[in-house]
Design an enzyme around this catalytic site. Structure first.
Site: not given
Length: 382
Positions: A60, A63, A120
């Site tokens: 993640s 992101k 997230s």
């Protein structure tokens, strides 16, 4: 007389010992992580690194790029924070961490951005990717183009979420580069990275970055985790005017990624400092200009000049201004005329352009002739 010499000698020895003590820097900590890097956010100077160019799945941490591109699009005016984004079935169905948006609902861009950064949310990431580029696949192409522009040489994105996929790879060094860009290029959205909670649809979710609770100096950035990537963290903190960025990837627990990152930040703040050598508005000196309405021009630098040095090492910094020959009008404000070379203990730590601090117009015909005569005569006697 002898007593004075003894006192002076003792003072010299004490000063030398103090300087030696200031310069003592122990080896950096060895972290229980597959790769890591510590960078001064102002200068880009790497303070610690281990396997920083090893390609790893970013999970993640991806992101950060998704959010960066959304901020870019907002700044360009292509989209607005208030735009209502329709949630597709693809975004709604995506597994993993979620913001818990519902298919068919319309959600403001700024809420989805918080859902990406704080929660997230994979669903929020896909929704924003589709809103910006029409599809997540096209958005991934934009991510790769942006990565190239930022100098992320060993990065390739396949999706907007960090969901495991073949060829979806980056490095600790590239993630530090991205973090620097997030902080410097879009300060209007950087505060979101320090938000501890975000509530949407009646569900209040915490930011997974434990350091936001443990260390008041930490104000971002992002966590990541997959089975292949391990537990990862990109963190930034500010103390005494110094901002550090730590990237730690491949630890074996949520607790470990926080504690190992804290070790890295503590080491950087303890033994190094960011020192401002010049501000962009400083006039370093004035130089003779031939053939101009004004016979002199101030010399400055285009941006603030920072260097990373061992804590207490300011006295070992030397800055030299090197002008590219004699200056002739016309000169534009900001026109490069040389360079400033900053050294620490004889080693170059910064090399930046020196520029004209103001415009100098060309003089009239008779003044130019007179300047030519003076220049000739001065050259003859020199």
């Amino acid at each position: 007389m002898i007593k004075r010499l003894i006192v002076c000698s003792l003072l010299f020895i004490c000063a030398a010992l103090a300087q030696a003590e200031q310069s003592l820097i122990p080896a950096p900590p060895q972290l229980a992580a597959s790769a890591y890097i510590l960078v001064d956010a102002h200068t880009g100077q790497v303070l610690v690194e281990h396997d920083a160019d090893k390609q790893i799945p970013p999970a993640s941490l991806t992101k950060m790029m998704t959010a960066y591109i959304v901020s870019e699009e907002i700044e360009k005016g292509s989209i607005k924070e208030t735009d209502q984004v329709r949630i597709s079935e693809k975004a709604w169905r995506k597994g993993g961490s979620k913001m818990f948006v519902k298919v068919g609902n319309k959600v403001p861009v700024i809420d989805l951005l918080r859902g990406v950064i704080v929660q997230s949310g994979n669903d929020a990431s896909i929704a924003l990717a589709e809103h910006v580029s029409g599809s997540e696949e096209v958005f991934a192409e934009v991510m790769n183009q942006q990565a190239e522009l930022l100098g992320m040489r060993d990065t390739h994105f396949v999706n907007s979420t960090g969901w495991p996929a073949e060829g979806h790879l980056t490095t600790a060094r590239d993630l530090a580069t991205l973090a620097r860009a997030v902080i410097a290029d879009h300060p209007q959205h950087y505060d979101i990275y320090s938000e501890k909670y975000f509530s949407y649809a009646g569900i209040n979710q915490p930011n997974r970055n434990r350091l936001l609770w443990r260390d008041p100096a930490v104000d971002g950035l992002k966590t990541g985790h997959t089975e292949e990537a391990g537990y990862c963290l990109v963190a930034s903190a500010v103390k005494r005017g110094m901002r550090l960025i730590a990237v730690v990837v491949g630890t074996d627990s949520d607790e470990k990624r926080a504690s190992e990152t804290q070790k890295l930040l503590a080491y950087g703040f303890r033994y190094f400092q960011t020192h401002k050598v010049y501000s962009k508005d400083d006039t370093l000196q004035t130089e003779r200009v031939w053939g101009g309405k004004s016979g002199q021009v101030g010399i400055s630098v285009q941006e603030d000049v920072f260097v990373t040095i061992p804590r207490g090492g300011e006295e070992n910094i030397k800055a030299d201004l090197i002008i590219d020959g004699e200056l002739e009008a016309p000169l534009e404000k900001g026109q490069p005329v040389g360079k400033v070379v900053v050294t620490l203990d004889g080693e170059t730590v910064a090399d930046v352009p020196a520029v004209a601090a103001e415009e100098v117009e060309k003089a009239g015909f008779f003044k130019r002739i007179w300047d030519s005569i003076k220049r000739f005569v001065m050259g003859f006697f020199n």
